[in-house]
Design a protein around this motif. Structure first.
Motif, PDB file in Angstrom:
ATOM      1  N   MET A   7     -57.562  -1.200   8.262  1.00 34.63           N
ATOM      2  CA  MET A   7     -57.101  -0.188   9.173  1.00 34.63           C
ATOM      3  C   MET A   7     -56.546   0.983   8.367  1.00 34.63           C
ATOM      4  N   LYS A   8     -56.815   2.182   8.834  1.00 27.15           N
ATOM      5  CA  LYS A   8     -56.422   3.388   8.124  1.00 27.15           C
ATOM      6  C   LYS A   8     -55.124   3.946   8.709  1.00 27.15           C
ATOM      7  N   PHE A   9     -54.293   4.507   7.817  1.00 27.22           N
ATOM      8  CA  PHE A   9     -53.004   5.086   8.243  1.00 27.22           C
ATOM      9  C   PHE A   9     -53.256   6.401   8.959  1.00 27.22           C
ATOM     10  N   LYS A  10     -52.632   6.549  10.116  1.00 28.06           N
ATOM     11  CA  LYS A  10     -52.723   7.794  10.867  1.00 28.06           C
ATOM     12  C   LYS A  10     -51.302   8.227  11.213  1.00 28.06           C
ATOM     13  N   PHE A  11     -50.936   9.419  10.738  1.00 29.14           N
ATOM     14  CA  PHE A  11     -49.600   9.957  10.966  1.00 29.14           C
ATOM     15  C   PHE A  11     -49.648  10.791  12.239  1.00 29.14           C
ATOM     16  N   SER A  12     -48.812  10.457  13.185  1.00 29.86           N
ATOM     17  CA  SER A  12     -48.852  11.117  14.491  1.00 29.86           C
ATOM     18  C   SER A  12     -48.400  12.578  14.436  1.00 29.86           C
ATOM     19  N   LEU A  13     -47.629  12.940  13.447  1.00 26.99           N
ATOM     20  CA  LEU A  13     -47.117  14.310  13.339  1.00 26.99           C
ATOM     21  C   LEU A  13     -47.875  15.136  12.292  1.00 26.99           C
ATOM     22  N   GLU A  14     -49.105  14.757  12.008  1.00 30.40           N
ATOM     23  CA  GLU A  14     -49.891  15.460  10.989  1.00 30.40           C
ATOM     24  C   GLU A  14     -50.091  16.935  11.351  1.00 30.40           C
ATOM     25  N   LYS A  15     -50.349  17.210  12.624  1.00 27.57           N
ATOM     26  CA  LYS A  15     -50.545  18.605  13.046  1.00 27.57           C
ATOM     27  C   LYS A  15     -49.259  19.410  12.896  1.00 27.57           C
ATOM     28  N   VAL A  16     -48.142  18.780  13.181  1.00 20.88           N
ATOM     29  CA  VAL A  16     -46.849  19.458  13.011  1.00 20.88           C
ATOM     30  C   VAL A  16     -46.621  19.760  11.531  1.00 20.88           C
ATOM     31  N   LEU A  17     -46.944  18.798  10.670  1.00 20.76           N
ATOM     32  CA  LEU A  17     -46.800  18.998   9.223  1.00 20.76           C
ATOM     33  C   LEU A  17     -47.691  20.142   8.746  1.00 20.76           C
ATOM     34  N   LYS A  18     -48.921  20.188   9.207  1.00 23.15           N
ATOM     35  CA  LYS A  18     -49.827  21.275   8.817  1.00 23.15           C
ATOM     36  C   LYS A  18     -49.274  22.622   9.281  1.00 23.15           C
ATOM     37  N   GLN A  19     -48.771  22.661  10.506  1.00 25.51           N
ATOM     38  CA  GLN A  19     -48.209  23.905  11.039  1.00 25.51           C
ATOM     39  C   GLN A  19     -47.000  24.354  10.222  1.00 25.51           C
ATOM     40  N   ARG A  20     -46.153  23.424   9.870  1.00 26.21           N
ATOM     41  CA  ARG A  20     -44.972  23.782   9.074  1.00 26.21           C
ATOM     42  C   ARG A  20     -45.369  24.210   7.660  1.00 26.21           C
ATOM     43  N   ASN A  21     -46.405  23.612   7.109  1.00 26.56           N
ATOM     44  CA  ASN A  21     -46.897  24.044   5.796  1.00 26.56           C
ATOM     45  C   ASN A  21     -47.436  25.468   5.867  1.00 26.56           C
ATOM     46  N   ILE A  22     -48.150  25.775   6.940  1.00 29.55           N
ATOM     47  CA  ILE A  22     -48.664  27.137   7.117  1.00 29.55           C
ATOM     48  C   ILE A  22     -47.500  28.117   7.229  1.00 29.55           C
ATOM     49  N   LYS A  23     -46.504  27.742   8.020  1.00 31.56           N
ATOM     50  CA  LYS A  23     -45.324  28.595   8.185  1.00 31.56           C
ATOM     51  C   LYS A  23     -44.609  28.796   6.846  1.00 31.56           C
ATOM     52  N   ALA A  24     -44.512  27.736   6.053  1.00 34.07           N
ATOM     53  CA  ALA A  24     -43.868  27.835   4.738  1.00 34.07           C
ATOM     54  C   ALA A  24     -44.681  28.729   3.805  1.00 34.07           C
ATOM     55  N   ASP A  25     -46.006  28.618   3.862  1.00 34.92           N
ATOM     56  CA  ASP A  25     -46.857  29.477   3.029  1.00 34.92           C
ATOM     57  C   ASP A  25     -46.681  30.951   3.396  1.00 34.92           C
ATOM     58  N   LEU A  26     -46.614  31.219   4.692  1.00 38.60           N
ATOM     59  CA  LEU A  26     -46.404  32.603   5.137  1.00 38.60           C
ATOM     60  C   LEU A  26     -45.026  33.110   4.706  1.00 38.60           C
ATOM     61  N   ALA A  27     -44.026  32.254   4.811  1.00 36.67           N
ATOM     62  CA  ALA A  27     -42.679  32.640   4.379  1.00 36.67           C
ATOM     63  C   ALA A  27     -42.663  32.898   2.876  1.00 36.67           C
ATOM     64  N   GLN A  28     -43.396  32.091   2.118  1.00 37.85           N
ATOM     65  CA  GLN A  28     -43.491  32.286   0.659  1.00 37.85           C
ATOM     66  C   GLN A  28     -44.134  33.634   0.349  1.00 37.85           C
ATOM     67  N   ARG A  29     -45.200  33.953   1.083  1.00 40.21           N
ATOM     68  CA  ARG A  29     -45.873  35.236   0.871  1.00 40.21           C
ATOM     69  C   ARG A  29     -44.942  36.399   1.208  1.00 40.21           C
ATOM     70  N   ASP A  30     -44.247  36.314   2.349  1.00 39.18           N
ATOM     71  CA  ASP A  30     -43.315  37.377   2.742  1.00 39.18           C
ATOM     72  C   ASP A  30     -42.206  37.544   1.712  1.00 39.18           C
ATOM     73  N   PHE A  31     -41.690  36.434   1.218  1.00 41.49           N
ATOM     74  CA  PHE A  31     -40.643  36.481   0.206  1.00 41.49           C
ATOM     75  C   PHE A  31     -41.161  37.141  -1.073  1.00 41.49           C
ATOM     76  N   GLY A  32     -42.357  36.785  -1.478  1.00 43.16           N
ATOM     77  CA  GLY A  32     -42.961  37.383  -2.669  1.00 43.16           C
ATOM     78  C   GLY A  32     -43.161  38.886  -2.515  1.00 43.16           C
ATOM     79  N   GLU A  33     -43.610  39.292  -1.330  1.00 38.03           N
ATOM     80  CA  GLU A  33     -43.791  40.730  -1.074  1.00 38.03           C
ATOM     81  C   GLU A  33     -42.456  41.468  -1.109  1.00 38.03           C
ATOM     82  N   ALA A  34     -41.437  40.856  -0.529  1.00 35.61           N
ATOM     83  CA  ALA A  34     -40.110  41.485  -0.529  1.00 35.61           C
ATOM     84  C   ALA A  34     -39.575  41.603  -1.956  1.00 35.61           C
ATOM     85  N   GLN A  35     -39.781  40.571  -2.759  1.00 38.46           N
ATOM     86  CA  GLN A  35     -39.344  40.630  -4.158  1.00 38.46           C
ATOM     87  C   GLN A  35     -40.104  41.705  -4.924  1.00 38.46           C
TER      88      GLN A  35
END
Length: 158
Positions: free
Chosen positions: A1-29
């Motif tokens: 049986m394979k592991f399936k994380f129920s909050l995988e979509k939430v994790l992906k969304q938060r990673n995207i949000k973190a990437d965007l925040a990283q980009r914004d921070f880099g631009e501000a710097q």
């Protein structure tokens, strides 16, 4: 049986949000660094004008009009430097707010990742327990089969 994380979509969304925040921070710097460079250029021009004024006073007799022009430039440059310092303070505040947003996003991602790790550990533990139960069942069935074969041979008189 394979592991399936129920909050995988939430994790992906938060990673995207973190990437965007990283980009914004880099631009501000980058903007802050650019404006700091502009400020340094202004300060260098002011210092150059001050040394030019000093040389002019020491080297020539007719220096009053030239020195007056330099003084006017220095007054204007002081105002520009003051405005640039204010602009740098504003940008620094923006950078700090972007840093805080990035920190919060990274914290949210880490929370979900920790939860995922715990769920994965629990899944592996459960898989190992089930596998052990299956092995125990096979061993006990094999033992029971061997025992019945041995008992049957004694009862038959063989």
């Amino acid at each position: 049986m394979k592991f399936k994380f129920s909050l995988e979509k939430v994790l992906k969304q938060r990673n995207i949000k973190a990437d965007l925040a990283q980009r914004d921070f880099g631009e501000a710097q980058a903007l802050y660094q650019k404006e700091a460079t502009v400020l340094q250029t202004m300060i260098d021009a002011k210092n150059s004008s001050l040394s030019q004024r000093t040389e002019l006073v020491h080297s020539t007799q007719n220096w009053t009009s030239s020195v007056e022009q330099i003084n006017q430039f220095l007054i204007g440059q002081d105002l520009r430097i003051k405005k640039q310092n204010e602009r740098l303070k504003e940008i620094e505040n923006i950078v700090e707010s972007k840093r805080e947003i990035l920190r919060q996003c990274m914290l949210e991602v880490k929370i979900i990742e920790k939860l995922r790790e715990k769920k994965m550990e629990a899944f592996v533990k459960e898989q190992n327990r089930q596998e052990q139960n299956e092995l125990d069942e096979m061993v006990s069935l094999r033992f029971a089969t061997q025992e019945s074969v041995l008992k049957g041979s004694h009862e038959d008189g063989i």
